[in-house]
Scaffold this motif. Structure first.
Motif, PDB file in Angstrom:
ATOM      1  N   PHE A 346      45.453  49.146  74.022  1.00 17.69           N
ATOM      2  CA  PHE A 346      45.766  48.498  75.299  1.00 17.69           C
ATOM      3  C   PHE A 346      46.520  47.217  74.966  1.00 17.69           C
ATOM      4  O   PHE A 346      45.953  46.296  74.391  1.00 17.69           O
ATOM      5  CB  PHE A 346      44.489  48.201  76.075  1.00 17.69           C
ATOM      6  N   GLN A 347      47.815  47.187  75.309  1.00 14.88           N
ATOM      7  CA  GLN A 347      48.654  46.022  75.042  1.00 14.88           C
ATOM      8  C   GLN A 347      49.119  45.440  76.373  1.00 14.88           C
ATOM      9  O   GLN A 347      49.562  46.172  77.260  1.00 14.88           O
ATOM     10  CB  GLN A 347      49.865  46.403  74.185  1.00 14.88           C
ATOM     11  N   TYR A 348      49.042  44.116  76.503  1.00 14.23           N
ATOM     12  CA  TYR A 348      49.451  43.484  77.760  1.00 14.23           C
ATOM     13  C   TYR A 348      50.165  42.168  77.486  1.00 14.23           C
ATOM     14  O   TYR A 348      50.047  41.587  76.405  1.00 14.23           O
ATOM     15  CB  TYR A 348      48.250  43.290  78.688  1.00 14.23           C
ATOM     16  N   HIS A 349      50.913  41.702  78.513  1.00 19.50           N
ATOM     17  CA  HIS A 349      51.743  40.510  78.320  1.00 19.50           C
ATOM     18  C   HIS A 349      52.103  39.916  79.673  1.00 19.50           C
ATOM     19  O   HIS A 349      52.130  40.609  80.690  1.00 19.50           O
ATOM     20  CB  HIS A 349      53.018  40.877  77.570  1.00 19.50           C
ATOM     21  N   ALA A 350      52.411  38.629  79.663  1.00 19.35           N
ATOM     22  CA  ALA A 350      52.912  37.952  80.866  1.00 19.35           C
ATOM     23  C   ALA A 350      54.379  38.303  81.090  1.00 19.35           C
ATOM     24  O   ALA A 350      55.149  38.417  80.136  1.00 19.35           O
ATOM     25  CB  ALA A 350      52.767  36.436  80.726  1.00 19.35           C
ATOM     26  N   THR A 351      54.768  38.448  82.348  1.00 18.39           N
ATOM     27  CA  THR A 351      56.168  38.756  82.643  1.00 18.39           C
ATOM     28  C   THR A 351      57.083  37.566  82.394  1.00 18.39           C
ATOM     29  O   THR A 351      58.261  37.739  82.082  1.00 18.39           O
ATOM     30  CB  THR A 351      56.327  39.179  84.115  1.00 18.39           C
ATOM     31  N   GLN A 352      56.575  36.349  82.560  1.00 15.84           N
ATOM     32  CA  GLN A 352      57.374  35.134  82.395  1.00 15.84           C
ATOM     33  C   GLN A 352      56.712  34.227  81.367  1.00 15.84           C
ATOM     34  O   GLN A 352      56.347  33.105  81.656  1.00 15.84           O
ATOM     35  CB  GLN A 352      57.520  34.406  83.737  1.00 15.84           C
ATOM     36  N   ASP A 353      56.539  34.736  80.157  1.00 21.17           N
ATOM     37  CA  ASP A 353      55.865  34.000  79.094  1.00 21.17           C
ATOM     38  C   ASP A 353      56.898  33.167  78.347  1.00 21.17           C
ATOM     39  O   ASP A 353      57.715  33.692  77.595  1.00 21.17           O
ATOM     40  CB  ASP A 353      55.179  34.987  78.150  1.00 21.17           C
ATOM     41  N   ALA A 354      56.857  31.849  78.531  1.00 19.78           N
ATOM     42  CA  ALA A 354      57.824  30.965  77.895  1.00 19.78           C
ATOM     43  C   ALA A 354      57.464  30.644  76.452  1.00 19.78           C
ATOM     44  O   ALA A 354      58.258  30.020  75.752  1.00 19.78           O
ATOM     45  CB  ALA A 354      57.948  29.659  78.689  1.00 19.78           C
ATOM     46  N   LEU A 355      56.299  31.050  75.998  1.00 26.30           N
ATOM     47  CA  LEU A 355      55.835  30.684  74.670  1.00 26.30           C
ATOM     48  C   LEU A 355      55.810  31.854  73.700  1.00 26.30           C
ATOM     49  O   LEU A 355      56.044  31.679  72.509  1.00 26.30           O
ATOM     50  CB  LEU A 355      54.448  30.031  74.771  1.00 26.30           C
ATOM     51  N   VAL A 356      55.489  33.053  74.181  1.00 30.76           N
ATOM     52  CA  VAL A 356      55.573  34.259  73.353  1.00 30.76           C
ATOM     53  C   VAL A 356      56.488  35.227  74.098  1.00 30.76           C
ATOM     54  O   VAL A 356      56.079  35.873  75.061  1.00 30.76           O
ATOM     55  CB  VAL A 356      54.187  34.868  73.070  1.00 30.76           C
ATOM     56  N   GLU A 357      57.706  35.288  73.665  1.00 32.06           N
ATOM     57  CA  GLU A 357      58.804  35.946  74.377  1.00 32.06           C
ATOM     58  C   GLU A 357      58.423  37.359  74.836  1.00 32.06           C
ATOM     59  O   GLU A 357      58.024  38.199  74.032  1.00 32.06           O
ATOM     60  CB  GLU A 357      60.018  36.000  73.438  1.00 32.06           C
ATOM     61  N   PRO A 358      58.495  37.642  76.149  1.00 31.83           N
ATOM     62  CA  PRO A 358      58.000  38.928  76.640  1.00 31.83           C
ATOM     63  C   PRO A 358      58.850  40.129  76.259  1.00 31.83           C
ATOM     64  O   PRO A 358      58.313  41.228  76.107  1.00 31.83           O
ATOM     65  CB  PRO A 358      57.959  38.738  78.166  1.00 31.83           C
ATOM     66  N   ASN A 359      60.163  39.952  76.096  1.00 30.94           N
ATOM     67  CA  ASN A 359      61.000  41.112  75.791  1.00 30.94           C
ATOM     68  C   ASN A 359      60.664  41.730  74.439  1.00 30.94           C
ATOM     69  O   ASN A 359      60.706  42.953  74.275  1.00 30.94           O
ATOM     70  CB  ASN A 359      62.482  40.729  75.850  1.00 30.94           C
ATOM     71  N   GLN A 360      60.305  40.883  73.471  1.00 27.73           N
ATOM     72  CA  GLN A 360      59.957  41.445  72.164  1.00 27.73           C
ATOM     73  C   GLN A 360      58.631  42.204  72.228  1.00 27.73           C
ATOM     74  O   GLN A 360      58.439  43.190  71.517  1.00 27.73           O
ATOM     75  CB  GLN A 360      59.943  40.355  71.090  1.00 27.73           C
ATOM     76  N   ALA A 361      57.714  41.771  73.092  1.00 31.45           N
ATOM     77  CA  ALA A 361      56.459  42.502  73.259  1.00 31.45           C
ATOM     78  C   ALA A 361      56.709  43.848  73.941  1.00 31.45           C
ATOM     79  O   ALA A 361      56.107  44.867  73.571  1.00 31.45           O
ATOM     80  CB  ALA A 361      55.466  41.676  74.070  1.00 31.45           C
ATOM     81  N   ASP A 362      57.607  43.858  74.927  1.00 32.98           N
ATOM     82  CA  ASP A 362      57.976  45.098  75.595  1.00 32.98           C
ATOM     83  C   ASP A 362      58.624  46.065  74.605  1.00 32.98           C
ATOM     84  O   ASP A 362      58.326  47.265  74.590  1.00 32.98           O
ATOM     85  CB  ASP A 362      58.917  44.789  76.749  1.00 32.98           C
ATOM     86  N   ALA A 363      59.500  45.527  73.745  1.00 34.31           N
ATOM     87  CA  ALA A 363      60.146  46.370  72.736  1.00 34.31           C
ATOM     88  C   ALA A 363      59.113  46.936  71.760  1.00 34.31           C
ATOM     89  O   ALA A 363      59.217  48.098  71.338  1.00 34.31           O
ATOM     90  CB  ALA A 363      61.206  45.571  71.987  1.00 34.31           C
ATOM     91  N   LEU A 364      58.115  46.118  71.409  1.00 38.00           N
ATOM     92  CA  LEU A 364      57.080  46.600  70.490  1.00 38.00           C
ATOM     93  C   LEU A 364      56.284  47.726  71.114  1.00 38.00           C
ATOM     94  O   LEU A 364      56.013  48.746  70.459  1.00 38.00           O
ATOM     95  CB  LEU A 364      56.154  45.443  70.098  1.00 38.00           C
ATOM     96  N   HIS A 365      55.920  47.584  72.387  1.00 31.36           N
ATOM     97  CA  HIS A 365      55.131  48.652  73.003  1.00 31.36           C
ATOM     98  C   HIS A 365      55.934  49.950  73.060  1.00 31.36           C
ATOM     99  O   HIS A 365      55.396  51.044  72.831  1.00 31.36           O
ATOM    100  CB  HIS A 365      54.622  48.210  74.391  1.00 31.36           C
ATOM    101  N   LYS A 366      57.237  49.846  73.325  1.00 33.39           N
ATOM    102  CA  LYS A 366      58.075  51.049  73.347  1.00 33.39           C
ATOM    103  C   LYS A 366      58.211  51.659  71.956  1.00 33.39           C
ATOM    104  O   LYS A 366      58.254  52.890  71.804  1.00 33.39           O
ATOM    105  CB  LYS A 366      59.442  50.703  73.922  1.00 33.39           C
ATOM    106  N   GLN A 367      58.271  50.799  70.942  1.00 33.33           N
ATOM    107  CA  GLN A 367      58.339  51.294  69.577  1.00 33.33           C
ATOM    108  C   GLN A 367      57.061  52.045  69.209  1.00 33.33           C
ATOM    109  O   GLN A 367      57.108  53.125  68.615  1.00 33.33           O
ATOM    110  CB  GLN A 367      58.575  50.130  68.628  1.00 33.33           C
ATOM    111  N   TYR A 368      55.905  51.484  69.563  1.00 36.04           N
ATOM    112  CA  TYR A 368      54.646  52.179  69.310  1.00 36.04           C
ATOM    113  C   TYR A 368      54.603  53.511  70.056  1.00 36.04           C
ATOM    114  O   TYR A 368      54.138  54.522  69.511  1.00 36.04           O
ATOM    115  CB  TYR A 368      53.474  51.310  69.727  1.00 36.04           C
ATOM    116  N   CYS A 369      55.042  53.512  71.286  1.00 37.89           N
ATOM    117  CA  CYS A 369      55.052  54.764  72.046  1.00 37.89           C
ATOM    118  C   CYS A 369      55.915  55.817  71.361  1.00 37.89           C
ATOM    119  O   CYS A 369      55.535  56.990  71.263  1.00 37.89           O
ATOM    120  CB  CYS A 369      55.571  54.500  73.467  1.00 37.89           C
ATOM    121  N   ALA A 370      57.083  55.391  70.861  1.00 38.23           N
ATOM    122  CA  ALA A 370      57.967  56.331  70.175  1.00 38.23           C
ATOM    123  C   ALA A 370      57.336  56.860  68.896  1.00 38.23           C
ATOM    124  O   ALA A 370      57.661  57.976  68.449  1.00 38.23           O
ATOM    125  CB  ALA A 370      59.299  55.650  69.855  1.00 38.23           C
TER     126      ALA A 370
END
Length: 420
Positions: A346-370
């Motif tokens: 279970f991976q989760y993230h803030a949509t507007q996270d100014a401290l831990v960039e959200p796009n890289q977390a989204d990319a990681l979840h997609k990479q794990y899914c792949a």
């Protein structure tokens, strides 16, 4: 959409926004109820402690073996009432694959049969580079800001193992954000809990890893390491929020912004892990003073108040960020490169996270899914929340779902991945 935040919780988030940043955790006090953020005065009051000095020669053994232990009473009433608590020093493995000693806290719920307890390895969020910031010392003093999350897991009947990560000792040399060190430290904290005779836990107890921000990264690193490094663990699942999966993509947006102190700490951590980086060679006088100041007394509050909004150029003669040795180590410590996670996530993230960039977390979840990881991904809308608050909110908003996810994994219920 996340559930509405209460007026009291909103006020608390504002308090924490002034006190913590980057990879910090929750909007609760160490005692487990909403309130004010812990004061750094509690941390400053901690005396020297030789328990944390590694032996000059590491005793023979294997990762997770206990070197020494002692029973303690946590500094606040709720965890004292909930659990028997030990500090342990144990063998682990550093980023270069060498054996070394790490400390941790092991908490086992009172009452019942310890042998029946599942074990959660909880990765703490950013504490700071100074020895006084050591997570186990903060638990002992009652100043660990994510204690409320640990309390919730204790109330659910789970034993909890909380590593300090590498380098927390007098004359600290912490390896902040180095996944190759974080993963083994978390895994071996669980092993140490299982091998601590007084705790009464079983070697074949069901296990989960959980954490947020730096701790979320530690949980996923532990998941990537586990199949090869600790195949004997009965790992059932992972809960990871606010994950800094790509150090470069997280670090660069912090430069000169409120979380810039955490960028500096990450450079210190990488340099401590990898001697060839030679951070000292590019530091100017201000940079040398900054490093000494952080390693002497810097916890999360100081990292914001003293070093937020300052560019790296203030402290270096030239930036090391694009030097080949640094790039090699960033790349090596990027999550998702090796498809090894074998359990539900279970991976989760803030949509507007100014401290831990959200796009890289989204990319990681997609990479794990792949890669075929059975992953459930969720975002929490933090539009309009100021920096730090936008990072902190999801750990509070997601806690009920995180606890349900753990309960389902321990009960053997099938997850509901949402990879598309």
């Amino acid at each position: 959409m996340p559930r509405p935040i209460s007026r009291r919780a909103s006020r608390l988030t504002a308090v924490l926004a002034l006190a913590l940043a980057a990879c910090t955790l929750s909007a609760h006090t160490a005692g487990g109820e909403p309130g004010h953020a812990p004061s750094t005065r509690a941390a400053a009051a901690l005396p020297p402690d030789d328990f944390y000095l590694p032996p000059s020669t590491l005793p023979d053994g294997k990762p997770g073996d206990v070197i020494r232990s002692r029973k303690i009473d946590p500094g606040t009433p709720t965890p004292r009432a909930l659990a028997d608590t030990w500090q342990v020093m144990y063998r682990s493995t550093d980023a270069l694959g060498r054996p070394h000693a790490v400390t941790a806290t092991v908490m086992v719920p009172k009452g019942g049969t310890p042998a029946s307890r599942p074990i959660v390895g909880w990765g703490p969020g950013t504490q700071g580079p100074a020895f006084r910031c050591t997570p186990s010392r903060m638990i002992a003093k009652g100043a660990l800001y994510e204690q409320w999350v640990i309390n919730a897991m204790l109330k659910a009947g789970y034993a909890v193992a909380i590593p300090d990560y590498e380098g927390y000792r007098p004359g600290p040399k912490t390896t902040y954000m180095v996944g190759k060190s974080l993963g083994p430290a978390l895994i071996d904290a669980v092993r140490a809990a299982q091998r601590l005779p007084a705790a009464g836990l079983l070697a074949d107890a069901p296990v989960a890893f959980r954490g947020y921000s730096q701790g979320g990264g530690a949980a996923l690193w532990a998941g990537e390491f586990q199949p090869d490094y600790a195949p004997e663990l009965k790992l059932k699942g992972i809960v990871a929020g606010g994950v800094p999966g790509s150090l470069m993509e997280v670090a660069l947006p912090l430069n000169g912004r409120p979380g810039s102190g955490f960028l500096f700490y990450a450079l210190i951590g990488l340099d401590n892990a990898y001697p060839e980086l030679k951070f000292a060679d590019v530091l100017n006088d201000a940079g040398r003073a900054m490093v000494a100041d952080l390693e002497t007394g810097g916890c999360a509050l100081e990292m914001i108040n003293k070093y937020g909004n300052k560019p790296l150029s203030t402290y270096v003669t030239r930036s090391p960020l694009v030097d080949a040795p640094w790039v090699a180590r960033y790349t090596e410590n990027t999550l998702g490169g090796t498809p090894k996670i074998k359990v539900p996530v279970f991976q989760y993230h803030a949509t507007q996270d100014a401290l831990v960039e959200p796009n890289q977390a989204d990319a990681l979840h997609k990479q794990y899914c792949a890669q075929g990881v059975p992953l459930t991904w969720k975002t929490y809308d933090t539009t309009g929340r100021p920096p730090v608050a936008d990072h902190l909110w999801p750990i509070q908003a997601a806690n009920a779902e995180a606890m349900t996810y753990l309960a389902d994994r321990f009960a053997g219920r099938s997850p509901a991945p949402n990879c598309s």
